[in-house]
Write an enzyme that holds these catalytic residues in place. Structure first.
Site, short mmCIF file in Angstrom:
data_model
loop_
_atom_site.label_atom_id
_atom_site.label_comp_id
_atom_site.label_asym_id
_atom_site.label_seq_id
_atom_site.Cartn_x
_atom_site.Cartn_y
_atom_site.Cartn_z
N HIS A 21 -9.03 -72.61 15.21
CA HIS A 21 -8.20 -73.60 15.92
C HIS A 21 -7.08 -72.90 16.69
O HIS A 21 -7.16 -71.69 16.95
CB HIS A 21 -7.70 -74.67 14.94
CG HIS A 21 -8.78 -75.13 14.00
ND1 HIS A 21 -9.77 -76.00 14.37
CD2 HIS A 21 -9.07 -74.76 12.71
CE1 HIS A 21 -10.61 -76.18 13.36
NE2 HIS A 21 -10.21 -75.44 12.34
N GLU A 71 -13.46 -70.34 4.57
CA GLU A 71 -12.58 -71.48 4.29
C GLU A 71 -11.77 -71.06 3.06
O GLU A 71 -12.30 -71.00 1.95
CB GLU A 71 -13.39 -72.75 4.00
CG GLU A 71 -14.26 -73.22 5.15
CD GLU A 71 -13.49 -74.03 6.22
OE1 GLU A 71 -12.24 -74.17 6.08
OE2 GLU A 71 -14.14 -74.50 7.16
N GLU A 79 -3.49 -76.14 9.62
CA GLU A 79 -4.50 -75.11 9.44
C GLU A 79 -4.37 -74.03 10.52
O GLU A 79 -4.52 -72.84 10.24
CB GLU A 79 -5.90 -75.73 9.51
CG GLU A 79 -7.03 -74.72 9.34
CD GLU A 79 -8.40 -75.31 9.60
OE1 GLU A 79 -8.50 -76.52 9.86
OE2 GLU A 79 -9.38 -74.53 9.56
N HIS A 102 -10.37 -69.97 8.35
CA HIS A 102 -10.11 -71.41 8.30
C HIS A 102 -9.59 -71.80 6.93
O HIS A 102 -9.62 -71.01 5.98
CB HIS A 102 -11.42 -72.19 8.55
CG HIS A 102 -11.93 -72.08 9.95
ND1 HIS A 102 -11.75 -73.06 10.89
CD2 HIS A 102 -12.59 -71.06 10.58
CE1 HIS A 102 -12.29 -72.67 12.04
NE2 HIS A 102 -12.81 -71.46 11.88
#
Ligand code: ZN
Length: 305
Positions: free
Chosen positions: A94, A269, A131, A187
């Site tokens: 992101h 993650e 995030e 992430h």
């Protein structure tokens, strides 16, 4: 439960620098343990609390390099262990600016199997630590650790240029163009409360359009297994209790960043931002340093073969 937010991270006692000890350790501690030993020897992230404090600052102020860990300058890595010549591309998932660019990030890009949004905003903790800021901070810490080992490190973005994205296809292209020996996209997840732990995502076998992951399947799995193992060891976190049946590994064919990669690549993650216990970890600067260390050790292990 007892989520206290990043600003309440207990300050770390800053110890005096002990350069001679650090140098001594460089001679004694082999391989991937070296970075951690150096980090420990100089008192962790230095107690600046920079990463934590920023979590409460306005987004416009969040893009400064102060999110970076104050990790000490590198000690010499024994030449036989140096990763000189190795290239690692770190993809911070992101972008903190994505919130301000919905039309740009919603444009569709081709990921081989189908068309998908250029990028997404990502998730955040319930208290609003995004995030995108988490991934940038871990990426900065990871860059320091890998450069300390002699690797050449490139980030797909640094939160400012571009102000959004880049698109997922571009993120893959950056790793490809760099001829990365390893690439990792960082992430943190946004799953329901109670879903906890980390997992590493490996590319599925995809051969469609511009996507052909077949040449990188085996190497990406090895990379992912090394990162999974070392991340668990260094952070003490358990593998995800909601993805991967306890293996800490998942395989996906819907991620453009993996589908379009021609170099060994995985996603991680690091935890679930929407779970209060995981959020307490993810918002802790000292925990993020461990996360970066775990990822670094996995990558270093992979690159040394
Ligand atoms: Zn994400």
């Amino acid at each position: 439960m007892s989520y206290t937010g990043p600003e309440f991270d207990p300050p770390q006692q800053r110890r005096s620098r002990r350069a001679p000890l650090t140098v001594g350790l460089a001679a004694l501690v082999p391989g991937a343990l070296l970075g951690w030993a150096v980090y420990e020897a100089v008192g962790g992230p230095g107690g600046s609390g920079s990463g934590q404090a920023n979590a409460a600052t306005p987004r416009s102020a969040s893009l400064t390099p102060t999110d970076d860990a104050k990790v000490p300058t590198p000690s010499a890595v024994p030449s036989g262990l140096s990763l000189k010549g190795k290239v690692v591309v770190i993809d911070p998932g992101h972008n903190p600016g994505n919130f301000q660019h919905p039309s740009e990030i919603n444009q569709k890009v081709n990921i081989g199997t189908n068309w998908k949004e250029c990028d997404t905003t990502g998730t955040s903790t319930n208290a609003g630590y995004s995030e995108a800021r988490f991934t940038l901070d871990v990426a900065h810490r990871l860059r320091v650790l890998l450069e300390k080992q002699g690797a050449t490190v490139k980030l797909t973005h640094d939160g400012d240029q571009p102000a959004w994205g880049p698109c997922v296809n571009r993120r893959a292209e950056i790793g490809n163009a760099a001829h990365a020996d390893a690439a990792i996209s960082i992430h943190a997840d946004g799953a329901p409360e109670g879903d906890r732990g980390f997992h590493v995502i490996l590319p599925a076998s995809v051969h469609s359009g511009a996507a052909d992951t077949r040449p990188i399947l085996a190497s990406s799995r090895t990379l992912g297994e090394r990162v999974e193992s070392d991340f668990a060891k260094v952070t003490g976190s358990a593998p995800s209790n909601y993805v991967g049946n306890g293996t800490g590994l998942d395989v996906r064919k819907d991620l453009g960043g993996l589908n379009l990669s021609t170099v060994p690549k995985v996603f991680i993650e690091c935890g679930n931002m929407r779970d209060s216990k995981d959020a307490a970890l993810l918002t802790s600067g000292s925990w993020r340093q461990k996360a970066a260390q775990g990822i670094s050790e996995g990558i270093v292990s992979f690159l040394r073969g």
